[in-house]
Design a protein around this motif. Structure first.
Motif, mmCIF file in Angstrom:
data_model
loop_
_atom_site.group_PDB
_atom_site.id
_atom_site.type_symbol
_atom_site.label_atom_id
_atom_site.label_comp_id
_atom_site.label_asym_id
_atom_site.label_seq_id
_atom_site.Cartn_x
_atom_site.Cartn_y
_atom_site.Cartn_z
ATOM 1 N N GLU A 95 20.386 29.683 22.415
ATOM 2 C CA GLU A 95 21.162 28.902 21.450
ATOM 3 C C GLU A 95 21.414 27.490 21.955
ATOM 4 O O GLU A 95 21.316 26.513 21.208
ATOM 5 C CB GLU A 95 22.497 29.607 21.173
ATOM 6 C CG GLU A 95 23.354 28.937 20.131
ATOM 7 C CD GLU A 95 22.819 29.109 18.716
ATOM 8 O OE1 GLU A 95 23.209 28.300 17.840
ATOM 9 O OE2 GLU A 95 22.020 30.048 18.472
ATOM 10 N N ILE A 96 21.741 27.372 23.241
ATOM 11 C CA ILE A 96 22.191 26.074 23.762
ATOM 12 C C ILE A 96 21.077 25.245 24.412
ATOM 13 O O ILE A 96 21.161 24.017 24.470
ATOM 14 C CB ILE A 96 23.346 26.279 24.774
ATOM 15 C CG1 ILE A 96 24.134 24.970 24.941
ATOM 16 C CG2 ILE A 96 22.847 26.816 26.111
ATOM 17 C CD1 ILE A 96 25.406 25.117 25.749
ATOM 18 N N ILE A 99 19.550 22.249 22.474
ATOM 19 C CA ILE A 99 20.509 21.145 22.348
ATOM 20 C C ILE A 99 20.539 20.321 23.630
ATOM 21 O O ILE A 99 20.484 19.088 23.595
ATOM 22 C CB ILE A 99 21.917 21.701 22.049
ATOM 23 C CG1 ILE A 99 21.916 22.467 20.726
ATOM 24 C CG2 ILE A 99 22.953 20.582 22.043
ATOM 25 C CD1 ILE A 99 23.197 23.259 20.476
ATOM 26 N N HIS A 158 28.950 19.233 23.988
ATOM 27 C CA HIS A 158 27.613 19.339 23.395
ATOM 28 C C HIS A 158 27.443 20.453 22.366
ATOM 29 O O HIS A 158 26.371 20.574 21.780
ATOM 30 C CB HIS A 158 26.565 19.493 24.507
ATOM 31 C CG HIS A 158 26.351 18.250 25.296
ATOM 32 N ND1 HIS A 158 25.718 17.143 24.795
ATOM 33 C CD2 HIS A 158 26.740 17.918 26.552
ATOM 34 C CE1 HIS A 158 25.697 16.187 25.709
ATOM 35 N NE2 HIS A 158 26.312 16.626 26.780
ATOM 36 N N THR A 159 28.453 21.260 22.185
ATOM 37 C CA THR A 159 28.316 22.297 21.156
ATOM 38 C C THR A 159 29.669 22.594 20.517
ATOM 39 O O THR A 159 30.703 22.587 21.181
ATOM 40 C CB THR A 159 27.722 23.604 21.740
ATOM 41 O OG1 THR A 159 27.592 24.569 20.682
ATOM 42 C CG2 THR A 159 28.599 24.190 22.829
ATOM 43 N N GLU A 160 29.625 22.861 19.223
ATOM 44 C CA GLU A 160 30.803 23.299 18.489
ATOM 45 C C GLU A 160 30.773 24.813 18.287
ATOM 46 O O GLU A 160 31.694 25.383 17.708
ATOM 47 C CB GLU A 160 30.856 22.601 17.118
ATOM 48 C CG GLU A 160 31.043 21.093 17.191
ATOM 49 C CD GLU A 160 32.389 20.712 17.787
ATOM 50 O OE1 GLU A 160 33.374 21.438 17.540
ATOM 51 O OE2 GLU A 160 32.448 19.694 18.510
ATOM 52 N N ASN A 161 29.710 25.441 18.783
ATOM 53 C CA ASN A 161 29.525 26.877 18.594
ATOM 54 C C ASN A 161 30.585 27.656 19.377
ATOM 55 O O ASN A 161 30.587 27.658 20.605
ATOM 56 C CB ASN A 161 28.114 27.270 19.054
ATOM 57 C CG ASN A 161 27.758 28.684 18.654
ATOM 58 O OD1 ASN A 161 28.551 29.602 18.828
ATOM 59 N ND2 ASN A 161 26.558 28.862 18.124
ATOM 60 N N LYS A 165 30.708 28.951 23.544
ATOM 61 C CA LYS A 165 31.760 28.502 24.463
ATOM 62 C C LYS A 165 32.581 29.686 24.989
ATOM 63 O O LYS A 165 32.947 29.724 26.172
ATOM 64 C CB LYS A 165 32.662 27.486 23.765
ATOM 65 C CG LYS A 165 31.951 26.178 23.436
ATOM 66 C CD LYS A 165 32.890 25.110 22.914
ATOM 67 C CE LYS A 165 33.283 25.347 21.488
ATOM 68 N NZ LYS A 165 34.044 24.196 20.930
#
Length: 413
Positions: A95-96, A99, A158-161, A165
């Motif tokens: 997922e990350i 990005i 770097h992520t809003e997921n 997190k």
């Protein structure tokens, strides 16, 4: 069913994560469940994992700590998550990673798709020709000392997921079970051996070093492979100042330079007449130093070039010997099947520069094969020359049996 879950995770992503974990193999974790064991009820296991990850109820188990001997005689603590936890980590990594790949620096080579140590060596070779000084450094216990607060700050940037997190935060806190059975809580670091750890270490170093170099020392080119890096400088004074600046920067990030693996090196070659006590350095298995080379015009000159290090050559010989000793009763075909991936991989990596040194080591494999034959066949016992002739005859009859024979490195008759 998906709408009832706290987090939307595609079940197919879990399946793909398992396939990748299986391809990477690896040992069992604290639950002693192997990949084969986990696969026995695969559909059920993956569904349960998806269900827990999607609901936010997945908590990683403790990490099994294993001590791995280092070349200097000390030991490194390697963390081995369970198979299921490796699958969960792979889901988050998948997922990350896309990005983070967009923001990672082009001169960061470690643990990245479509990047390799081989590329780092080639670019370092060219830059040593351009600038006469190199600052070589290593970070002391990078994986063990990463600050959790600083790392999570970078992750959040770097992520809003939310589930990415959530689980990264939980993995950072998962305790170790040490070899003696002691449970060790973790307040810093990310286990070396975890699926998610390399990309987290790269993210931390992206801000601790890569972006800092880009911002504070844009004139100095560099190459980094995880915690091992080289920086190119125009003078000794520049290198000394940069070293002090780097120490201060890493201290801000709660890291420390490894004193025994950090040095300033003079890249001596034709046209460079200065003197300095350090004129060679090791980087990713290669030793960079002054060597006699031949130009395209056939002229010899002194160049600063990489070649397989003595440690790398010795390590290769040790691996060949270990396999030979454990295959005394096996057939020569079985021996070749075991040795060929090692021979081919080692040769492909180190042959990019000074292939003559690599070929010399590969020819020693022929002697090792003779020692294998000496112990396998009674008729060759205590007759090393006859054993060497036996291997030479095998090479004549079957020149494609061993990888180095395919390269033309056949034993002499």
């Amino acid at each position: 069913m998906d709408k009832e879950k706290s987090y939307q995770i595609d079940p197919k992503r879990i399946e793909e994560a398992f396939r990748r974990v299986k391809a990477n193999r690896g040992a069992a974790g604290v639950d002693q469940v192997s990949i084969e064991g986990y696969e026995e009820r695969l559909e059920d296991n993956l569904y349960k994992l998806w269900n827990r990850m999607s609901s936010g109820s997945y908590f990683p188990p403790s990490v099994r700590g294993v001590e791995i001997p280092k070349k200097d005689g000390r030991k490194r603590l390697l963390g081995i998550p369970t198979v299921e936890d490796r699958v969960a980590q792979m889901v988050v990594k998948m997922e990350i990673e896309p990005i983070l790949e967009e923001i990672f620096h082009e001169d960061s080579y470690g643990y990245r798709p479509n990047r390799s140590a081989r590329e780092a060596i080639l670019v370092t070779r060219e830059r040593c020709w351009e600038k006469a000084w190199v600052l070589e450094f290593d970070i002391k216990g990078l994986f063990d000392n990463i600050d959790h607060e600083l790392l999570m700050k970078a992750v959040n940037h770097h992520t809003e997921n939310k589930w990415v997190k959530l689980y990264i935060g939980r993995w950072l806190k998962a305790p170790f079970i040490l070899p003696d059975g002691e449970l060790q809580e973790r307040t810093k670091g990310t286990p070396q051996g975890g699926v998610i750890s390399p990309i987290l270490a790269n993210l931390f170093m992206h801000y601790a070093f890569d972006k800092w170099m880009e911002r504070s020392h844009p004139e100095n080119k560099w190459a980094r492979y995880a915690d091992d890096a080289v920086i190119h400088c125009g003078s000794l004074e520049e290198a000394e100042k940069l070293l002090e600046s780097l120490k201060a920067r890493l201290k801000e990030c709660k890291l420390e330079i490894h004193p025994g693996k950090t040095r300033i090196v003079y890249c001596k070659q034709i046209g460079r007449e200065e003197e300095h006590e350090e004129t060679s350095f090791d980087f990713l298995g290669f030793t960079f130093c002054s060597r006699i080379a031949k130009s395209r015009k056939g002229e010899y000159f002194l160049g600063f070039l990489p070649a397989a290090s003595k440690k790398s050559c010795q390590s290769f010989r040790d691996k060949i010997k270990a396999i030979r000793m454990t295959h005394k009763g096996r057939s020569i075909e079985e021996l070749a099947a075991k040795l060929n991936p090692i021979i081919r991989g080692w040769a492909n990596y180190f042959r990019i520069s000074y292939a003559s040194i690599v070929d010399k080591e590969l020819r020693k494999v022929n002697w090792s094969l003779a020692m294998w034959a000496l112990r396998k066949y009674k008729r060759l016992e205590r007759r090393p020359k006859r054993a060497q002739r036996f291997i030479a005859q095998c090479a004549t009859q079957r020149p494609h049996l061993f990888a180095h024979w395919q390269m033309g490195l056949l034993p002499a008759m």
